[in-house]
Design an enzyme around this catalytic site. Sequence first.
Site: not given
Lengths: 459, 459
Positions: B7, B17, B30, B40, B67, B77, B311, B432, B440
């Site tokens: 996040a 950006r 961090e 994950c 960046r 923190v 995200n 299908y 189906w």
Amino acid sequence: MIGADAAGMSAASQARRLRGPDELEIVAFERGRFTSFSACGIPYWVSGDVEERDRLIARTPEEHRARDIDLRLRTEVTEIDAAAGRVRTRDVDSGTESWTSYDKLVIATGARPVRPDRPGFDAPGVHGVQTLDDGEALLDSLTRVRGRRAVVVGAGYIGVEMAEALLKRGYEVTVVNRGKEPMSTLDPDMGRLVHRAMEEMGITMVDDAEVTKVLTGEGDASPLGEGWVRAVATEDAEYPADVVVLGIGVRPETTLARAAGLPLGAHGGLLTDRAMRVRGHENIWAGGDCVEVLDLVSGQQRHIPLGTHANKHGQVIGTNVGGGCATFPGVVGTAVSKVCDLEIGRTGLREKDARRVGLRFETVVVESTSRAGYYPGASPMTVKMLAERRTGRLLGVQIVGREGAAKRVDIAAVALTAGLTVDQMTVLDLGYAPPFSPVWDPVLVAARKAVTKVRGSAP
Amino acid sequence: MIGADAAGMSAASQARRLRGPDELEIVAFERGRFTSFSACGIPYWVSGDVEERDRLIARTPEEHRARDIDLRLRTEVTEIDAAAGRVRTRDVDSGTESWTSYDKLVIATGARPVRPDRPGFDAPGVHGVQTLDDGEALLDSLTRVRGRRAVVVGAGYIGVEMAEALLKRGYEVTVVNRGKEPMSTLDPDMGRLVHRAMEEMGITMVDDAEVTKVLTGEGDASPLGEGWVRAVATEDAEYPADVVVLGIGVRPETTLARAAGLPLGAHGGLLTDRAMRVRGHENIWAGGDCVEVLDLVSGQQRHIPLGTHANKHGQVIGTNVGGGCATFPGVVGTAVSKVCDLEIGRTGLREKDARRVGLRFETVVVESTSRAGYYPGASPMTVKMLAERRTGRLLGVQIVGREGAAKRVDIAAVALTAGLTVDQMTVLDLGYAPPFSPVWDPVLVAARKAVTKVRGSAP
């Protein structure tokens, strides 16, 4: 019921589910020998993936009869007398004709393959693949021919699937296609990806080429007999062929309907309302490959011959014939296919469809992967997305990739049905785990890029 | 930014950006050593499917710094002073403290694993799998222990994925789970299918069992050192273990937020608006595992710690912090997982969720197949569907099967987002072709059955 395949027999079965034999007599006329078979399965029977013909038959005539459906095979309907509420039938073997009256009529006459009226298309060794008889005839030719060169004419779903089937059987396969790229249901830039992938599989792809004639041979050089196919000719070249498969599409089979004065659309298919009732005819229904359907994205009528629609039509018709209430609102144009391990999915409008109906739109193409990039087997996937310019409404998605590419269009199919915008799509709660998707599903990646483009520039 | 994982760093990247370094200074704190890693993916690193740790890092600290993001690792923190607009930080290594002021604050402190306050849970050989450090420690233990018995505590996503990982590494795996069945995010009848499948894989499944303590050993019998794990004990039994993996869930890490008086929900997560702005705080945003999200189906707040949401939150926060406008409307509760070749997907409400919010509903369970029945590799798939009784609104879908089962819930996820009814779902235009689906689709089969049940009886 006229026609005892997907639409007709789904309708018959559903009507029977709702009404017992005391309440509703169901008679089904079928000019062929089979019922309820999966035409879409024929390429996989030819390839050998499906071992025998009868695996493609979902329900046999005996099974239908056991459910009190009076099924009459090899019986062709030759006339619909809508005013009198009767149909004329002819026994295919004996030629005997008779009239049968009806209270309710279901037309499920399917489609007929396009066969160009050009020399040689009826030569031994040239095969369509619409029916089980077609499949058997093709397999028979494949067993008998000595050479190993196959030409497939047409590069739509049937064409590319048959290319795979023949490749699997060890043939040198050439696909001759009059479109600029294979898979004309995709935009050409996406079709190009299919072209390249098929060439990498060892298939010779000849695009932008109209077959002008099929060249035949004389004498006993081929076990297929006199006039056997020898090559396929275009304006520019000849492609030697020991066997030829036609995958050049189908047209609605509406000869009977036309003669009976029933309403047909611009594509030659029957026109129905949402209940699948033929327009202006209270007691006649039609479904499957012989009807046109409403495209919910463009608002236009289209002819989309697919078993999945035929089954849904049958279900809706059977419910309505049985006294219930069901509707088929239309389609969004979803279709999936594969050629070996290449998967192709599409739904909604192509660029030219959107232009035709006067929509202003943006397109984006993104490269992503089928799984998290670090997970084994992650394979590249290209997603193209169209969105309406001012509103951001999703208009269409095309995906070409490997495992997991084709069925991903289902996400977009539901979004199109619900009229979602690309903004709404960026926050869709799609399943994520490393073996199944990158953390941003490829469809979401495309949606994010589309949002930026629709807004003109990033805020 | 407090926290430099999914996040936080998505927010940082997106804000960058939109705004260059001259316009916006971005500082990210961090306390750990890594950034933007895929938690994950840890089970697949442990299993050996992913070869090395760094494959799980989406963006390194150096990439972020390139960046123009001022990333400060190993910097914790320790206090948020919202009134003064500043945070107090502590250098983890030196202990040095200092204050940093902010105009805009993003809280992305993630979640912390639940560790029961019971004996032995801190023994050598007992491992969580939330961070890369955890993964390294576990792999280290696996390299060192002599025995081959592993116990996994918990049978949620992490638990079942770790069971697969340990099985792949050649361990005898026992999963001890306090729920009635594994995967409590499924209804118990569907969880039962997972139980059975995992047993068939050779995993010992112990349900309905609370771990009361971890038994430890003395002396040098284990290379893990003094107090090494020896077994896991429940009220009824002991399960010998050379290594133990904890998969018993996480709670929002909101210690800082709580101390700062920021609003927390019933699950302990931060409460935000749709812009991911902390309620009542114009210049503080929060996202990822430390927030609660709105469940669009039930209308309730929930805590769903998943990278895919983190995200999206980051993307939305970054856009808003960067001066744009984006919203995260909520989730429908989609999740997918796999255990070897068993796939599990779920979205929307379980029976107990629906009951809890007072919904009246019908449930159906159908058996179908992943491909056309005649196509090679077609495997069984069980689909459970919940629909609201009067309206027919789709409430939830759970799928257990093999290939193609998990991601099929995406169809339902979009349908839930759009508020479709099961009637509307029966005519969805899904892809299908025989290699991808029966004519189906299994989801449509479930929808058809649900329609019949919602209507009380067939019409």
